[in-house]
Design an enzyme around this catalytic site. Structure first.
Site, mmCIF file in Angstrom:
data_model
loop_
_atom_site.group_PDB
_atom_site.id
_atom_site.type_symbol
_atom_site.label_atom_id
_atom_site.label_comp_id
_atom_site.label_asym_id
_atom_site.label_seq_id
_atom_site.Cartn_x
_atom_site.Cartn_y
_atom_site.Cartn_z
ATOM 1 N N ASP A 27 0.827 -1.206 0.000
ATOM 2 C CA ASP A 27 0.000 0.000 0.000
ATOM 3 C C ASP A 27 0.864 1.260 0.000
ATOM 4 O O ASP A 27 2.018 1.227 0.438
ATOM 5 C CB ASP A 27 -0.921 -0.024 1.235
ATOM 6 C CG ASP A 27 -2.089 0.936 1.100
ATOM 7 O OD1 ASP A 27 -2.347 1.418 -0.027
ATOM 8 O OD2 ASP A 27 -2.738 1.218 2.115
ATOM 9 N N HIS A 44 2.957 3.621 -8.736
ATOM 10 C CA HIS A 44 2.697 2.231 -9.150
ATOM 11 C C HIS A 44 3.894 1.691 -9.952
ATOM 12 O O HIS A 44 4.303 0.543 -9.776
ATOM 13 C CB HIS A 44 1.426 2.148 -10.003
ATOM 14 C CG HIS A 44 0.171 2.544 -9.274
ATOM 15 N ND1 HIS A 44 -0.119 2.095 -8.007
ATOM 16 C CD2 HIS A 44 -0.870 3.340 -9.627
ATOM 17 C CE1 HIS A 44 -1.279 2.606 -7.615
ATOM 18 N NE2 HIS A 44 -1.748 3.368 -8.574
ATOM 19 N N LEU A 138 9.632 -21.066 -5.048
ATOM 20 C CA LEU A 138 8.636 -20.183 -4.427
ATOM 21 C C LEU A 138 7.331 -20.172 -5.224
ATOM 22 O O LEU A 138 7.358 -20.057 -6.447
ATOM 23 C CB LEU A 138 9.202 -18.756 -4.392
ATOM 24 C CG LEU A 138 8.279 -17.674 -3.834
ATOM 25 C CD1 LEU A 138 8.341 -17.658 -2.313
ATOM 26 C CD2 LEU A 138 8.637 -16.294 -4.374
HETATM 27 C C1 IPE Z 1 -5.516 -2.650 -0.457
HETATM 28 O O1 IPE Z 1 -5.138 -1.322 -0.479
HETATM 29 C C2 IPE Z 1 -5.419 -3.236 -1.833
HETATM 30 C C3 IPE Z 1 -4.073 -3.319 -2.406
HETATM 31 C C4 IPE Z 1 -2.958 -2.993 -1.810
HETATM 32 C C5 IPE Z 1 -4.003 -3.853 -3.733
HETATM 33 P P1 IPE Z 1 -6.207 -0.143 -0.652
HETATM 34 O O2 IPE Z 1 -5.421 1.113 -0.779
HETATM 35 O O3 IPE Z 1 -7.146 -0.464 -1.741
HETATM 36 O O4 IPE Z 1 -6.994 -0.207 0.731
HETATM 37 P P2 IPE Z 1 -7.864 0.897 1.462
HETATM 38 O O5 IPE Z 1 -8.809 1.466 0.441
HETATM 39 O O6 IPE Z 1 -6.921 1.925 1.959
HETATM 40 O O7 IPE Z 1 -8.538 0.169 2.573
HETATM 41 C C1 IPE Z 2 -1.424 0.351 -3.469
HETATM 42 O O1 IPE Z 2 -1.197 1.724 -3.427
HETATM 43 C C2 IPE Z 2 -1.623 -0.180 -4.872
HETATM 44 C C3 IPE Z 2 -3.033 -0.472 -5.218
HETATM 45 C C4 IPE Z 2 -4.029 -0.468 -4.378
HETATM 46 C C5 IPE Z 2 -3.301 -0.819 -6.596
HETATM 47 P P1 IPE Z 2 -2.401 2.760 -3.458
HETATM 48 O O2 IPE Z 2 -2.721 3.079 -4.873
HETATM 49 O O3 IPE Z 2 -3.521 2.267 -2.633
HETATM 50 O O4 IPE Z 2 -1.736 4.021 -2.785
HETATM 51 P P2 IPE Z 2 -2.379 4.972 -1.680
HETATM 52 O O5 IPE Z 2 -2.849 4.093 -0.564
HETATM 53 O O6 IPE Z 2 -3.503 5.693 -2.351
HETATM 54 O O7 IPE Z 2 -1.271 5.871 -1.283
HETATM 55 MG MG MG Z 3 -4.019 2.422 -0.665
#
Ligand code: IPE
Ligand code: IPE
Ligand code: MG
Length: 253
Positions: A27, A44, A138
């Site tokens: 995240d 990303h 793995l």
């Molecule tokens: C969880 O992260 C999903 C991924 C890392 C792919 P999100 O960014 O979607 O989660 P919330 O919305 O903060 O709960």
């Molecule tokens: C995690 O990073 C990747 C995905 C959920 C695809 P985020 O895109 O959720 O990044 P934040 O949480 O908004 O910073």
């Molecule tokens: Mg996120």
């Protein structure tokens, strides 16, 4: 696959107290980018590089399983431009990493709902799964269009169908039968769950499977996550006392 004692020794990790199955909620890509005045998608892009390093390190250490949360079933709520970018990035990752996956003896699999993903993405997912299916190192499971409640729902439906067809007796349903009906059938439950970017929540990830996982959180956003931090998580895990509801070899009172 046994934990690699030489690799763990080199890194000062205890081979007897390593997690064999690791799950990560990657995240904070968007925040990482915004904090640097960049567009979210830059986060990303950088996140994919980190995936490569972490996968390689898990192979090197001899883990059995790495399960990465790449795209949740709730992430479809995001703006169309970000979704298109994420899907294109995923497709490119699957193409670019194929050689490395083969070279590292990785067995790839996808967990999540196929319905909703494009034919193009499914084709690359299937191809990487197919060419790596005989590998013995793995297991890299990517959670894509994944939601744990949806997974449980799909499992309930498949069990109900088997009952209706007369193949299964309701009394035969035990915990193993449920586990075998999840996308993760045959995979070990995570010993350790890491979440980056300072969020203390599960966000619909592996609800059934994490019943006894150890949790480890860091404020570092995923694009800045690195091998030393992974080792820190492993060291902290090694110091945890897992009880599974029982007691740890203390004399009976
Ligand atoms: C969880 O992260 C999903 C991924 C890392 C792919 P999100 O960014 O979607 O989660 P919330 O919305 O903060 O709960
Ligand atoms: C995690 O990073 C990747 C995905 C959920 C695809 P985020 O895109 O959720 O990044 P934040 O949480 O908004 O910073
Ligand atoms: Mg996120």
């Amino acid at each position: 696959m046994p934990i690699n004692r030489e690799s763990t020794a080199k890194r000062g990790l205890n081979p007897d107290r390593m997690p064999k199955s690791l799950a990560i909620v990657m995240d904070g890509n968007g925040r990482w980018a915004l904090e640097r005045g960049k567009e979210r998608i830059e986060g990303h892009l950088r996140g994919v590089e980190v995936v490569r390093h972490i996968v390689t390190e898990c192979c090197e250490l001899g883990l059995d399983q790495l399960t990465l949360y790449c795209f949740s079933s709730e992430n479809w709520k995001r703006p169309r431009r970000e979704l298109e970018f994420l899907m294109a990035l995923l497709k490119q990752y699957l193409i670019d990493e194929r050689e490395l996956i083969l070279n590292q003896n990785i067995k790839f699999r996808m967990i999540g709902r196929r319905q909703g993903l494009s034919a193009e993405v499914l084709q690359e997912l299937d191809e990487t799964t197919r060419i790596s299916s005989e590998n013995t190192g793995l297991t890299l499971a990517m959670a894509i269009n994944y939601g744990a409640r949806g997974e449980i729902l799909d499992a309930v439906q498949s069990l109900a169908r088997r009952i209706k067809s007369g193949e299964l007796d309701p009394d035969q349903i035990d915990e193993q039968a449920i586990a075998n009906s999840l996308y993760t059938a045959g995979m070990p439950d995570p010993d350790l769950l890491i979440r980056t970017a300072g969020e203390y929540r599960i966000s619909n990830y592996l609800l059934w499977q994490i019943s006894y996982s150890e949790f480890w959180f860091t404020h570092t956003c995923w694009p800045d996550f690195d091998v030393p931090l992974l080792h820190q998580a492993f060291r902290d895990f090694a110091a945890r006392e897992r009880r599974f509801g029982g007691l740890i070899t203390h004399p009976t009172v």
